[in-house]
Design an enzyme around this catalytic site. Sequence first.
Site, short mmCIF file in Angstrom:
data_model
loop_
_atom_site.label_atom_id
_atom_site.label_comp_id
_atom_site.label_asym_id
_atom_site.label_seq_id
_atom_site.Cartn_x
_atom_site.Cartn_y
_atom_site.Cartn_z
N GLU A 268 -2.19 -31.12 10.15
CA GLU A 268 -2.07 -30.70 8.76
C GLU A 268 -3.16 -29.73 8.34
O GLU A 268 -2.88 -28.71 7.71
CB GLU A 268 -2.10 -31.93 7.84
N ASP B 179 -2.00 -36.44 7.21
CA ASP B 179 -2.66 -37.50 6.47
C ASP B 179 -1.67 -38.62 6.15
O ASP B 179 -0.48 -38.38 5.94
CB ASP B 179 -3.23 -36.97 5.15
N TYR C 247 0.81 -1.22 0.00
CA TYR C 247 0.00 0.00 0.00
C TYR C 247 0.85 1.27 0.00
O TYR C 247 0.34 2.35 -0.34
CB TYR C 247 -0.97 0.00 1.19
#
EC number: 5.6.2.2
Length: 425
Positions: free
Chosen positions: A202, A255, A119
């Site tokens: 995860e 996983d 910005y």
Amino acid sequence: MYEYSFNPNIDHEPGSVESQQSTIYSDSDDSDDSFLDDEVIPPKEQAMRKIEFALADIKRQMDNKEKSLTLRISTSKSHFCLRYTAKRKGKLDRDLHCLHQVYDLLENDKRSTKRELYYEHKAVYGNQKYLDSSIKSICELLNESRANLNILSCGRGIIRGAITFLVENVGVIDARVQEVLITDALLFSNIISEADFILVVEKDTTFQKLMDENFQAMFPRGILATSKGYPDIATRNVLKMLSEKRKFPIYGLFDADPHGIEIYLTYKYGPTKEFAEGRGAFVPTIEWIGLFPTDFHRFTIDQSQCLPLVRTDFVKIEKMIPRSIQLGEIVVTRELDWMIQNKFKMELESINMCGQEYMARFLIAPRVMSIEKEIPIQPETIINEYHEDSQCSLSTDDDREAKDDDYIDSDAEEKFQNMIDNDSD
């Protein structure tokens, strides 16, 4: 410092910067790049000197009206450089703006987020992704991490549990009562905590599931964190700081598939292709506690929760096995081999099908705390109840021991060693 003209109306074309070892070098033999010698210089001052050299050198090239411009920190051929053709003038403009902003941060000992930097010169960058590209290029050019250049990351990770941060100009951020966004600002905070461990999961769905199932009540001295998928730099930096500053044990729950295991390795060692921007952002003390592919037998997970491996899974596994062997990750190598042999994978959600609070009580508690007695439950009763209701149970000790001994045979090891020798990564 040298001034040069900018054109804020230049088109902001997409695409990556051309970068290579420079083939264009100063025609002056007395160029001063002695600051890169092995003298003792504070990192901040060294970075500032690199920027000063780069800006002075690029101004000389502009004054000489050279057709192809090179942004570099030295006349040495061994240093990384950025080269710009006439078509890349917009990219050069943005990178030079970024260099000035970084110099200002270092000179005034300030810190700023990428969003704040954007910005400041929104008309120049046009889009946040172009500033991100410039920051990445500048980090490579200076061979410095983002943190070393006082650029803070607003990560996507969150943390909750037995820890409170005292952040300058912000105040008290209490993770016991609210989810806390993980940003680089936490790196400079004072910490109040009596936690025994940090558990990294995860996915956000697993994080929310554990919170809904009273994780804080079960583990009042625990901390839960997630990066909501692939671990961003800010999350890795903050976890590393906590492990070093407070010596918290850190455990990971991912996983039981190639992607989940890759995420674990990224937390622990960083990405396979490391860039200067995130150099050092890894957590070497993190320990993988599941979900292991072999947990299919330990917890008798229903067959319907098993997903067949697809071609891309096999390709990823074949690339990961040599790396796991090189890193000495015996458990990872074993689990990857088991996955290949059995040709299926599982998600963390698969164990939730075994019953309410099953993941916390029977996966996390034994492996993280090793104090099942301190959790007010009666395992045998609950195991039988879950077995009747959902056909899920814990395997016997004999089954568990047999699976723990299921290591790669000698033929497989020889095959994996050959893969290492021929691995292009």
